[in-house]
Design a protein around this motif. Sequence first.
Motif, PDB file in Angstrom:
ATOM      1  N   UNK A  25       0.817  -1.215   0.000  1.00 38.79           N
ATOM      2  CA  UNK A  25       0.000   0.000   0.000  1.00 38.79           C
ATOM      3  C   UNK A  25       0.848   1.260   0.000  1.00 38.79           C
ATOM      4  N   UNK A  26       2.164   1.109   0.113  1.00 36.30           N
ATOM      5  CA  UNK A  26       3.080   2.243   0.157  1.00 36.30           C
ATOM      6  C   UNK A  26       4.498   1.743  -0.043  1.00 36.30           C
ATOM      7  N   UNK A  27       5.515   2.552   0.268  1.00 33.71           N
ATOM      8  CA  UNK A  27       6.902   2.141   0.053  1.00 33.71           C
ATOM      9  C   UNK A  27       7.303   0.973   0.954  1.00 33.71           C
ATOM     10  N   UNK A  28       7.834  -0.062   0.340  1.00 32.23           N
ATOM     11  CA  UNK A  28       8.166  -1.283   1.086  1.00 32.23           C
ATOM     12  C   UNK A  28       9.320  -1.106   2.062  1.00 32.23           C
ATOM     13  N   UNK A  29       9.978   0.042   2.022  1.00 31.62           N
ATOM     14  CA  UNK A  29      11.018   0.355   2.999  1.00 31.62           C
ATOM     15  C   UNK A  29      10.450   0.549   4.397  1.00 31.62           C
ATOM     16  N   UNK A  30       9.160   0.806   4.504  1.00 37.90           N
ATOM     17  CA  UNK A  30       8.506   1.000   5.796  1.00 37.90           C
ATOM     18  C   UNK A  30       7.836  -0.296   6.239  1.00 37.90           C
ATOM     19  N   UNK A  31       7.985  -0.621   7.510  1.00 44.30           N
ATOM     20  CA  UNK A  31       7.485  -1.894   8.027  1.00 44.30           C
ATOM     21  C   UNK A  31       5.989  -2.076   7.763  1.00 44.30           C
ATOM     22  N   UNK A  32       5.210  -1.027   7.896  1.00 41.16           N
ATOM     23  CA  UNK A  32       3.770  -1.131   7.709  1.00 41.16           C
ATOM     24  C   UNK A  32       3.347  -1.355   6.273  1.00 41.16           C
ATOM     25  N   UNK A  33       4.265  -1.148   5.327  1.00 40.55           N
ATOM     26  CA  UNK A  33       3.975  -1.358   3.908  1.00 40.55           C
ATOM     27  C   UNK A  33       4.830  -2.476   3.299  1.00 40.55           C
ATOM     28  N   UNK A  34       5.437  -3.290   4.151  1.00 40.39           N
ATOM     29  CA  UNK A  34       6.422  -4.259   3.663  1.00 40.39           C
ATOM     30  C   UNK A  34       5.751  -5.535   3.144  1.00 40.39           C
ATOM     31  N   UNK A  35       4.906  -5.365   2.138  1.00 42.48           N
ATOM     32  CA  UNK A  35       4.227  -6.470   1.468  1.00 42.48           C
ATOM     33  C   UNK A  35       4.775  -6.591   0.054  1.00 42.48           C
ATOM     34  N   UNK A  36       5.155  -7.791  -0.362  1.00 37.58           N
ATOM     35  CA  UNK A  36       5.803  -7.971  -1.664  1.00 37.58           C
ATOM     36  C   UNK A  36       5.914  -9.462  -1.972  1.00 37.58           C
ATOM     37  N   UNK A  37       6.244  -9.785  -3.234  1.00 35.44           N
ATOM     38  CA  UNK A  37       6.608 -11.133  -3.665  1.00 35.44           C
ATOM     39  C   UNK A  37       7.998 -11.045  -4.280  1.00 35.44           C
ATOM     40  N   UNK A  38       8.853 -12.039  -4.023  1.00 33.59           N
ATOM     41  CA  UNK A  38      10.219 -11.919  -4.525  1.00 33.59           C
ATOM     42  C   UNK A  38      10.914 -13.272  -4.639  1.00 33.59           C
ATOM     43  N   UNK A  39      12.052 -13.246  -5.338  1.00 32.96           N
ATOM     44  CA  UNK A  39      13.001 -14.347  -5.389  1.00 32.96           C
ATOM     45  C   UNK A  39      14.218 -13.928  -4.582  1.00 32.96           C
ATOM     46  N   UNK A  40      14.818 -14.877  -3.855  1.00 32.60           N
ATOM     47  CA  UNK A  40      15.953 -14.548  -2.996  1.00 32.60           C
ATOM     48  C   UNK A  40      16.987 -15.669  -3.034  1.00 32.60           C
ATOM     49  N   UNK A  41      18.228 -15.296  -2.724  1.00 35.61           N
ATOM     50  CA  UNK A  41      19.303 -16.266  -2.563  1.00 35.61           C
ATOM     51  C   UNK A  41      19.861 -16.164  -1.149  1.00 35.61           C
ATOM     52  N   UNK A  42      19.980 -17.316  -0.497  1.00 36.00           N
ATOM     53  CA  UNK A  42      20.599 -17.402   0.821  1.00 36.00           C
ATOM     54  C   UNK A  42      22.075 -17.734   0.640  1.00 36.00           C
TER      55      UNK A  42
END
Length: 212
Positions: free
Chosen positions: A87-104
Amino acid sequence: MRCVLGLMVIVAAVAAAEERRVLPAGFEYLPELGESNIFEQFSEDGRRGVHSVSRAEAGIIRKSVDLPLTATTEVQFEWRYVALPALGPETEAGFHDYHSIALELDNGQDITWFWSRELEPGTTFRCPLPGWAERETHIVLASGEQGLGEWVTHRRFVLEDYLEAVGGEPPARIVAVWFIANSFFGRRPGEAYFANVELHDQDRRIEVFAAP
């Protein structure tokens, strides 16, 4: 009170009846977050991968791999985003909703690439959530609504991205591939497809969604 109890029974029945999605071969849920029903394998039009749909929930799936990390190590993948949950910039905890690929990586860090609602491509930031800020770094590859629904191919030099986004002593190996989906904070649905993921360095190649 009877209406509330009746509604609870209906919700429970719907949840129980929901078909359990099958994960791609070799993937398991990350123990820290537990199981969800967000991810499912898919194969169509020459693409093999994972489809993620989140609604007021969060989940991560993980597959172990083993590949040395050098200056020429690349990750290649295709993605097709359908809906962005933030709903807003994902840098903020309250807007941290997303889908992604990641490498550990073998030093306990992970880097994750995603499509942001409004952050500029090239933006990097540490995860804003407690307990994750010390281990996870995000890299924005796309932004906004234009292009949603279309397949896009990405190739990234992993060590280069790591050094630019995280810095410090570089890790030596890639140890796992993750897929992350979160709609917990804003409760807005998110949906994405990730396909044909490969890790390679010179003569070493790992097809993440190779047929079993």
